[in-house]
Design a protein around this motif. Structure first.
Motif, PDB file in Angstrom:
ATOM      1  N   GLY A   1       3.862  15.173   5.183  1.00 55.94           N
ATOM      2  CA  GLY A   1       2.179  14.895   5.892  1.00 55.94           C
ATOM      3  C   GLY A   1       1.138  14.937   5.174  1.00 55.94           C
ATOM      4  N   VAL A   2       1.023  14.129   4.338  1.00 55.67           N
ATOM      5  CA  VAL A   2      -0.400  13.886   2.954  1.00 55.67           C
ATOM      6  C   VAL A   2      -0.626  12.365   3.191  1.00 55.67           C
ATOM      7  CG1 VAL A   2      -0.911  13.949   0.775  1.00 55.67           C
ATOM      8  CG2 VAL A   2       0.535  15.657   1.509  1.00 55.67           C
ATOM      9  N   PRO A   3      -1.634  12.340   3.863  1.00 56.08           N
ATOM     10  CA  PRO A   3      -2.209  11.298   3.491  1.00 56.08           C
ATOM     11  C   PRO A   3      -3.235   9.920   2.496  1.00 56.08           C
ATOM     12  CG  PRO A   3      -3.509  12.825   4.754  1.00 56.08           C
ATOM     13  CD  PRO A   3      -3.009  13.119   4.637  1.00 56.08           C
ATOM     14  N   MET A   4      -2.478   9.371   2.333  1.00 63.47           N
ATOM     15  CA  MET A   4      -3.462   8.964   0.987  1.00 63.47           C
ATOM     16  C   MET A   4      -3.885   7.060   1.654  1.00 63.47           C
ATOM     17  SD  MET A   4      -1.008   6.849  -2.421  1.00 63.47           S
ATOM     18  CE  MET A   4      -2.520   6.748  -4.070  1.00 63.47           C
ATOM     19  N   PHE A   5      -5.242   8.004   0.866  1.00 61.84           N
ATOM     20  CA  PHE A   5      -6.652   7.072   1.272  1.00 61.84           C
ATOM     21  C   PHE A   5      -6.751   6.310  -0.179  1.00 61.84           C
ATOM     22  CE2 PHE A   5      -7.364  10.763   3.504  1.00 61.84           C
ATOM     23  CZ  PHE A   5      -6.974   9.532   4.822  1.00 61.84           C
ATOM     24  N   LEU A   6      -7.025   4.736   0.076  1.00 57.73           N
ATOM     25  CA  LEU A   6      -6.686   3.736  -0.984  1.00 57.73           C
ATOM     26  C   LEU A   6      -8.029   2.629  -0.923  1.00 57.73           C
ATOM     27  CD1 LEU A   6      -3.588   3.837   0.063  1.00 57.73           C
ATOM     28  CD2 LEU A   6      -3.159   3.031  -2.713  1.00 57.73           C
ATOM     29  N   PHE A   7      -8.412   2.683  -1.934  1.00 58.90           N
ATOM     30  CA  PHE A   7     -10.001   1.811  -2.547  1.00 58.90           C
ATOM     31  C   PHE A   7      -9.218   0.844  -3.700  1.00 58.90           C
ATOM     32  CE2 PHE A   7     -11.005   6.286  -0.444  1.00 58.90           C
ATOM     33  CZ  PHE A   7     -12.118   5.946   0.056  1.00 58.90           C
ATOM     34  N   GLN A   8      -9.760  -0.774  -3.313  1.00 53.35           N
ATOM     35  CA  GLN A   8      -9.445  -1.485  -3.922  1.00 53.35           C
ATOM     36  C   GLN A   8     -10.777  -1.978  -4.932  1.00 53.35           C
ATOM     37  OE1 GLN A   8      -7.082  -4.182  -3.003  1.00 53.35           O
ATOM     38  NE2 GLN A   8      -6.779  -5.613  -5.455  1.00 53.35           N
ATOM     39  N   GLU A   9     -10.820  -2.325  -5.841  1.00 49.87           N
ATOM     40  CA  GLU A   9     -12.342  -3.493  -6.253  1.00 49.87           C
ATOM     41  C   GLU A   9     -11.256  -4.442  -6.471  1.00 49.87           C
ATOM     42  OE1 GLU A   9     -15.365  -3.717  -9.532  1.00 49.87           O
ATOM     43  OE2 GLU A   9     -13.646  -1.771  -9.810  1.00 49.87           O
ATOM     44  N   GLY A  10     -11.836  -5.440  -5.668  1.00 45.80           N
ATOM     45  CA  GLY A  10     -11.787  -6.684  -5.779  1.00 45.80           C
ATOM     46  C   GLY A  10     -11.180  -7.214  -4.445  1.00 45.80           C
ATOM     47  N   ARG A  11     -10.227  -7.963  -4.435  1.00 47.13           N
ATOM     48  CA  ARG A  11      -9.379  -8.852  -4.022  1.00 47.13           C
ATOM     49  C   ARG A  11      -7.624  -9.243  -4.515  1.00 47.13           C
ATOM     50  NH1 ARG A  11     -11.375  -7.469   1.885  1.00 47.13           N
ATOM     51  NH2 ARG A  11     -12.821  -7.420   2.460  1.00 47.13           N
ATOM     52  N   ASP A  12      -7.288  -8.884  -5.338  1.00 45.89           N
ATOM     53  CA  ASP A  12      -6.281  -9.168  -5.742  1.00 45.89           C
ATOM     54  C   ASP A  12      -5.109  -9.220  -4.866  1.00 45.89           C
ATOM     55  OD1 ASP A  12      -4.175  -9.436  -8.025  1.00 45.89           O
ATOM     56  OD2 ASP A  12      -3.497  -8.419  -7.105  1.00 45.89           O
ATOM     57  N   GLN A  13      -4.819  -9.803  -4.093  1.00 46.30           N
ATOM     58  CA  GLN A  13      -3.799 -10.145  -2.884  1.00 46.30           C
ATOM     59  C   GLN A  13      -2.498  -9.372  -3.476  1.00 46.30           C
ATOM     60  OE1 GLN A  13      -3.194 -13.711  -1.512  1.00 46.30           O
ATOM     61  NE2 GLN A  13      -5.742 -14.574  -0.934  1.00 46.30           N
ATOM     62  N   VAL A  14      -1.778  -9.213  -4.689  1.00 44.74           N
ATOM     63  CA  VAL A  14      -0.704  -8.657  -4.762  1.00 44.74           C
ATOM     64  C   VAL A  14      -0.790  -6.821  -4.552  1.00 44.74           C
ATOM     65  CG1 VAL A  14       1.399  -8.127  -6.420  1.00 44.74           C
ATOM     66  CG2 VAL A  14       0.177 -10.433  -5.978  1.00 44.74           C
ATOM     67  N   ALA A  15      -2.327  -6.444  -5.031  1.00 44.23           N
ATOM     68  CA  ALA A  15      -2.343  -4.760  -4.701  1.00 44.23           C
ATOM     69  C   ALA A  15      -3.000  -5.203  -2.804  1.00 44.23           C
ATOM     70  CB  ALA A  15      -3.446  -4.687  -6.031  1.00 44.23           C
ATOM     71  N   GLU A  16      -3.233  -5.927  -2.892  1.00 43.70           N
ATOM     72  CA  GLU A  16      -3.692  -5.833  -1.155  1.00 43.70           C
ATOM     73  C   GLU A  16      -2.930  -5.466  -0.571  1.00 43.70           C
ATOM     74  OE1 GLU A  16      -6.090  -7.287   2.523  1.00 43.70           O
ATOM     75  OE2 GLU A  16      -6.712  -8.155   0.606  1.00 43.70           O
ATOM     76  N   SER A  17      -1.641  -5.775  -0.579  1.00 44.12           N
ATOM     77  CA  SER A  17      -0.622  -5.785  -0.017  1.00 44.12           C
ATOM     78  C   SER A  17       0.011  -4.196   0.011  1.00 44.12           C
ATOM     79  CB  SER A  17       0.266  -7.140  -0.421  1.00 44.12           C
ATOM     80  OG  SER A  17       1.373  -6.767   0.995  1.00 44.12           O
ATOM     81  N   ALA A  18       0.693  -4.060  -1.636  1.00 47.57           N
ATOM     82  CA  ALA A  18       1.032  -2.908  -1.986  1.00 47.57           C
ATOM     83  C   ALA A  18       0.609  -2.053  -1.362  1.00 47.57           C
ATOM     84  CB  ALA A  18       1.086  -2.660  -3.311  1.00 47.57           C
ATOM     85  N   PHE A  19      -1.119  -1.283  -2.083  1.00 45.56           N
ATOM     86  CA  PHE A  19      -2.240  -0.748  -1.325  1.00 45.56           C
ATOM     87  C   PHE A  19      -1.840  -0.321   0.330  1.00 45.56           C
ATOM     88  CE2 PHE A  19      -4.902  -1.239  -5.444  1.00 45.56           C
ATOM     89  CZ  PHE A  19      -3.880  -0.765  -5.950  1.00 45.56           C
ATOM     90  N   ARG A  20      -1.880  -1.955   1.314  1.00 46.67           N
ATOM     91  CA  ARG A  20      -2.139  -1.116   2.486  1.00 46.67           C
ATOM     92  C   ARG A  20      -0.736  -0.925   3.331  1.00 46.67           C
ATOM     93  NH1 ARG A  20      -6.313  -3.597   5.829  1.00 46.67           N
ATOM     94  NH2 ARG A  20      -7.050  -5.417   4.670  1.00 46.67           N
TER      95      ARG A  20
END
Length: 246
Positions: free
Chosen positions: A166-185
């Motif tokens: 029950g712990v939500p995770m809020f991820l803030f990404q600097e930049g637009r690295d697509q690999v990171a974005e996919s994983a973070f989402r």
């Protein structure tokens, strides 16, 4: 002379498109925060503040040192906030602090940390969050980073475990690295959290979002309504989207 495609795509037009894109990202992020589980009333919120402290993160680390104090200040007027700092850097180093109850304590520790080159260790961050959540109620986990250099399936397995707690995770990404974005989402989805990119140097934008999450962790949506009434114009515009739907 007819305008070419390149001549029509002026810097001003591209900048306007970027602004609209950023606003859409922020709106989507806040919509996800709105639907996240609410902290228990009458308790001091516990927030894990996780940071990538590898060499590329030095500018963001300096910004985070400044912004965490604002998070404490906003949360203090609601009921308090306890923050555990988790960071990784260098060769296999990942550390988790004790729970801090004042911004001064956390700032003192962060000011002594230097960024070092190395690969990401997000899996260790998730493991630390799971370990903490198994012992006591954690309102949320905030993560700030720019890339992902790990096995995404292994990360998703840990994220799923965190979501079950029950712990939500809020991820803030600097930049637009697509690999990171996919994983973070995907991590955000599995934890019922949210993802939002931000631009380098956008300290004000990141500040407003971090304060919103801190207020959420301390008092839930009711506290956000009160915070909106005393916040700056930028905060009010963001927090308007955090109100529960009627």
């Amino acid at each position: 002379m007819a305008k070419t495609r390149d001549s029509m795509n002026t810097p001003a037009k591209r900048q306007d498109q970027t602004v609209r894109s950023t606003e859409a990202d922020v709106s989507a992020f806040l919509d996800k925060v709105k639907s996240a589980p609410r902290p228990a009333p009458g308790t001091s919120g516990r927030l894990i503040f996780a940071l990538d402290a590898t060499m590329s993160r030095q500018p963001t680390w300096d910004t985070a040192c400044q912004l965490q104090g604002e998070m404490f200040q906003e949360a203090a007027s609601i009921g308090g906030l306890k923050i555990k700092l988790v960071y990784f850097r260098g060769f296999g180093e990942c550390r988790a602090s004790r729970w801090f109850e004042t911004g001064q304590e956390l700032a003192g520790v962060m000011s002594r940390i230097t960024c070092q080159g190395g690969h990401t260790q997000i899996r260790k961050v998730l493991s630390a969050a799971i370990s903490a959540a198994e012992k006591e109620k954690i309102a949320a986990v905030v993560y700030v980073g720019d890339c992902m250099e790990e096995n995404v399936d292994a990360l998703c397995d840990k994220a799923g475990q965190l979501g079950l707690l029950g712990v939500p995770m809020f991820l803030f990404q600097e930049g637009r690295d697509q690999v990171a974005e996919s994983a973070f989402r995907e991590i955000a989805r599995l934890t019922n959290g949210a993802y939002c990119p931000f631009d380098a140097g956008a300290a004000r934008q990141l500040s407003e979002l971090l304060k919103a999450v801190a207020v959420f962790a301390s008092g839930g949506h009711k506290a956000l309504t009160a915070f909106e009434k005393k916040g700056g114009q930028g905060a009010r515009l963001l927090l308007e989207q955090l109100k529960p739907s009627s």
